[in-house]
Structure formats: C-alpha cells, structure tokens
Design a protein around this motif. Structure first.
Motif, short mmCIF file in Angstrom:
data_model
loop_
_atom_site.label_atom_id
_atom_site.label_comp_id
_atom_site.label_asym_id
_atom_site.label_seq_id
_atom_site.Cartn_x
_atom_site.Cartn_y
_atom_site.Cartn_z
N PHE A 159 0.80 -3.81 7.43
CA PHE A 159 0.21 -3.22 8.62
C PHE A 159 1.21 -2.32 9.33
O PHE A 159 2.40 -2.29 8.97
CB PHE A 159 -0.29 -4.31 9.58
CG PHE A 159 0.77 -5.31 10.00
CD1 PHE A 159 1.56 -5.10 11.12
CD2 PHE A 159 0.96 -6.46 9.26
CE1 PHE A 159 2.52 -6.01 11.50
CE2 PHE A 159 1.93 -7.39 9.63
CZ PHE A 159 2.71 -7.16 10.76
N THR A 160 0.73 -1.57 10.32
CA THR A 160 1.58 -0.65 11.08
C THR A 160 1.50 -0.98 12.56
O THR A 160 0.49 -1.49 13.05
CB THR A 160 1.14 0.82 10.89
OG1 THR A 160 -0.17 0.98 11.47
CG2 THR A 160 1.08 1.20 9.43
N HIS A 204 -9.29 -4.00 4.24
CA HIS A 204 -8.92 -5.38 3.94
C HIS A 204 -10.14 -6.28 4.03
O HIS A 204 -10.91 -6.24 4.98
CB HIS A 204 -7.85 -5.87 4.92
CG HIS A 204 -7.37 -7.26 4.62
ND1 HIS A 204 -6.73 -7.57 3.44
CD2 HIS A 204 -7.46 -8.41 5.32
CE1 HIS A 204 -6.43 -8.86 3.45
NE2 HIS A 204 -6.87 -9.39 4.58
N GLY A 205 -10.31 -7.10 3.03
CA GLY A 205 -11.45 -8.00 3.00
C GLY A 205 -12.62 -7.42 2.24
O GLY A 205 -13.61 -8.11 2.01
N PRO A 244 0.80 -1.23 0.00
CA PRO A 244 0.00 0.00 0.00
C PRO A 244 0.83 1.27 0.00
O PRO A 244 0.34 2.34 -0.38
CB PRO A 244 -0.81 -0.12 1.30
CG PRO A 244 -0.06 -1.07 2.15
CD PRO A 244 0.60 -2.04 1.22
N GLY A 245 2.11 1.20 0.41
CA GLY A 245 2.92 2.41 0.49
C GLY A 245 3.62 2.79 -0.79
O GLY A 245 4.19 3.88 -0.87
N ALA A 246 3.61 1.92 -1.79
CA ALA A 246 4.33 2.21 -3.03
C ALA A 246 3.56 3.20 -3.90
O ALA A 246 2.34 3.13 -4.01
CB ALA A 246 4.58 0.92 -3.82
N THR A 247 4.29 4.12 -4.52
CA THR A 247 3.70 5.03 -5.50
C THR A 247 3.53 4.30 -6.82
O THR A 247 4.47 3.68 -7.31
CB THR A 247 4.61 6.25 -5.71
OG1 THR A 247 4.78 6.93 -4.45
CG2 THR A 247 4.02 7.21 -6.73
N VAL A 248 2.33 4.36 -7.40
CA VAL A 248 2.05 3.66 -8.65
C VAL A 248 2.02 4.66 -9.80
O VAL A 248 1.30 5.67 -9.75
CB VAL A 248 0.71 2.90 -8.59
CG1 VAL A 248 0.43 2.18 -9.91
CG2 VAL A 248 0.72 1.89 -7.43
N LEU A 249 2.82 4.41 -10.83
CA LEU A 249 2.92 5.27 -12.00
C LEU A 249 2.64 4.47 -13.25
O LEU A 249 2.70 3.24 -13.24
CB LEU A 249 4.33 5.88 -12.09
CG LEU A 249 4.82 6.64 -10.85
CD1 LEU A 249 6.32 6.87 -10.93
CD2 LEU A 249 4.09 7.96 -10.71
N LYS A 266 -2.62 2.01 6.90
CA LYS A 266 -3.83 2.01 7.71
C LYS A 266 -5.08 1.94 6.83
O LYS A 266 -6.04 1.24 7.14
CB LYS A 266 -3.88 3.28 8.57
CG LYS A 266 -2.81 3.34 9.64
CD LYS A 266 -2.88 4.67 10.38
CE LYS A 266 -1.74 4.80 11.37
NZ LYS A 266 -1.73 6.14 12.02
N GLU A 267 -5.04 2.67 5.71
CA GLU A 267 -6.18 2.66 4.80
C GLU A 267 -6.39 1.26 4.22
O GLU A 267 -7.51 0.76 4.14
CB GLU A 267 -5.94 3.66 3.67
CG GLU A 267 -7.08 3.73 2.66
CD GLU A 267 -6.75 4.68 1.51
OE1 GLU A 267 -7.34 4.51 0.43
OE2 GLU A 267 -5.89 5.56 1.70
#
Length: 370
Positions: free
Chosen positions: A250-251, A222-223, A174-179, A216-217
C-alpha cells in the motif's frame, strides 16, 4: 551491488551463466557460496589468488569465506592494494533457502561497507512450474518476492505461468518489474540499475523507483484479482494456512510537509516495534526544514539505508509518498500512526524541537535529517 535470489531449483545458476557473458557486466565481481555448487560453465581463465578466479568473460568470481562482510572487505582491500582490478559492480548469489533480508542488512548496517558499496537492487527468480506451490509453502519464498526490484520467471518454456501465480506475484510485490528468462527480456541491462538514480544522467527517477501507481492499482483490485485463476489456484488462494496471505502492499501520501522530528519518531517507532513485519519501505518525503529538497528513505525490515537528501524535486509532484510491503501489519494501523505524528503532533513541542538536532536512532541511518 545486486543480489540474485530465488528458491531452490529456480535457475539462478543458469541465469548467472548467461548474463555474465554480456558486455555490460564486464567489470563485475560475483560472490557465490561454493564454486562446486554453482557450476559456472565459463572457462576459468586464471586463479588470481586463493578463492578468487577470473572467468573468460573478464568477471571475477569468489566464494564467501567466513561471512559476507569478510568477503566484501577482502575485495576492497585487494582493489586498494592493487592486487585486484577495479570493479564496477558486485553480484551476490544467495542460497535457495535464504531470506535475502540479512544479506541486504549486511551492507546497509556496516559503517564502512555502506561508504564503499551502494545497493542497486534485488533480482528474484521464480519457477513458473512450481512457483505458486513454493510461495504457498515456504516463508522464505514470500520474502524473496516481496523484497524484489525485478522478478524473473524461469522454466516458461516448460509451462507458462498460471493466472494464479501472476496474481500472487502482483499481490506480494506490485512494484516489481516481471520478466521472463526464456523470451530474452531478462538481459543483464534489464536486471541492473534498479535504484533511484539513472546511471547515465545521475538524475533521480522517482516515479520509476517508487512505482506508487502499481501499489494503488493492486490496492484497488485487492480481493478481486485472486479469483481469476483456474480451480487449482482458486483453492490455494483460500487456504488459511498458506504463506503470504497476510502480506499487504500500500501507499501513504500527503501534501503536508513533515518535520524531521515527526518523521524520525514515526519511523523509529514503526521500525523498533514492528521491524520484522516491514518487508520493504521506500519513500520520498517533503520536510518542513527543507521543503524544496526532498528526503529519500529505503528500508528492509528494521534496517534503513542512510537517508538521501535530493538537491531538488525531480518533477512537478512534490507530495510526500511512501510505499510499504508489510506482513501481518495493516494499512490502517500504519496510516493512523503516520497521521498521528505528521498531522496530530505540534512541530514546536519541546520534545520534538530537542530531537531535531539529535542524531537519528533509526537502525541503519547515519547522521541527521538536516
């Protein structure tokens, strides 16, 4: 140092050909496996020495000779001896079938290379047409996505990425920037400088680096988000044998300051017992010994970068925050272990006090947490 990875046919060569022409990569050395395999379409200006050629863009290009360590050391020797111009950056292109973790470990574990090279980030290319099937079929593709700082979608001119593919990428990392490679957003400038420090100001940008809000988002949805794709994607997401189904992002966070010894024991146990399941770990930690100077950690599987002690907190948020991408390791298990060491263990027990002055035993770390 930047690592470009992606599964077979994802378009790594095409991307390299394009970004190496950009001025921001002018003083760059590119390490590839074989010249013949990659098909760089630049005019080759000159052969500087055996195995090293200069491209028309001014970049240097060399093949991996023996192993990656030898090649990286050879570049340093040539620069130190004046046989090669100084460079600002190294780009390593992995083979399509490669798990990128060993490439990262090469630099993170080597006592000399870690002094001369700094890992900037991992760029992973994903084929919009076949990417979802590839992730579901190949363990290496899952790991390539999980360790990425930037994800570049290719072949979007042939087919836009499906909802299922986008949901899977967000689930895995979830933390990766998608281009997108085809819309002009995947420039060289957008793909580099993924690390903790802003290269212009040299000031750490923790929020941009950690991106804990994205974790967190993803966790809160999730699910649910897996059910928005078309029927084809829907079936894939319920395949019990598909790769990536047990990947979790997760964090962990706490207002409590953590003792050096408790942190060391937590990371050492987690790394030694469950290293292969830790695809990526990043965090900023408030320690008992230096509460005003946070500690930054970064690990890939069982290997961690030497920890960095910041001069001060970069913003008003002074909580300990750790982000994890794990495979086959539950959030609950990691959280219970973290709480046991940071909340349930007295900081002044003899064992912990003795450990505070001992060198770290965590793989890839050097020195102490002082």
């Amino acid at each position: 140092m930047s690592v470009i990875t992606g599964f077979l046919g994802a378009g790594k060569t095409t991307l390299l050909n394009r970004i190496l022409k950009e001025p921001v990569l002018e003083n760059t050395a590119v390490i590839i496996n074989e010249f013949g395999e990659i098909g760089l379409d630049h005019l080759l200006v000159d052969t500087i020495d055996d195995g090293i050629i200069e491209l028309s863009s001014g970049c240097l290009c060399c093949t991996i000779r023996g192993d990656l360590i030898n090649t990286l050391e050879d570049i340093l020797r040539r620069i130190d001896n004046g046989r090669m111009k100084k460079i600002d950056r190294v780009i390593i292109e992995t083979t399509g079938l490669a798990d990128p973790a060993p490439v990262l470990h090469t630099v993170m574990l080597h006592p000399y290379l870690v002094m001369r090279y700094r890992l900037d980030g991992v760029v992973t290319l994903v084929d919009s047409v076949n990417g979802l099937d590839t992730i579901h079929s190949h363990e290496e593709a899952v790991k390539q996505v999980a360790v990425a700082d930037r994800i570049v979608l290719t072949k979007t001119d042939l087919e836009e990425p499906s909802d299922g593919l986008m949901a899977e990428l967000k689930h895995l990392n979830p933390g990766a920037t998608v281009l997108k490679a085809q819309d002009g957003s995947a420039t060289a400038a957008a793909l580099i400088n993924c690390g903790l420090y802003n290269p212009e100001t040299k000031i750490p940008d923790v929020q941009k680096w950690l991106k804990e809000e994205a974790y967190k988002e993803e966790h809160s949805s999730h699910g649910h988000h897996h059910h928005h794709g078309d029927g084809h994607d829907h079936d894939h997401h319920h395949d019990p044998n598909r790769h990536g189904k047990d990947v979790r992002a997760f964090t962990l966070e706490t207002d409590r300051a953590v003792s050096n010894a408790a942190l060391e024991m937590f990371l050492d146990l987690l790394r030694s017992a469950h290293g292969p399941k830790l695809l990526r770990v990043k965090g900023i930690i408030k320690t008992v010994e230096h509460p005003e100077q946070p500690l930054v950690i970064h690990g890939v599987q069982h290997v961690f970068h030497p920890p960095a002690r910041l001069a001060e907190w970069p913003d008003a948020d002074q909580r300990t925050r750790l982000v994890f991408i794990t495979k086959g390791l539950s959030e609950g298990f990691v959280k219970k272990m973290f709480d046991a060491f940071t909340g349930g263990v007295a900081a002044d027990t003899p064992d912990q006090t003795a450990m505070m002055d001992n060198p770290l035993s965590i793989g890839g770390f050097s020195g102490t947490f002082k």
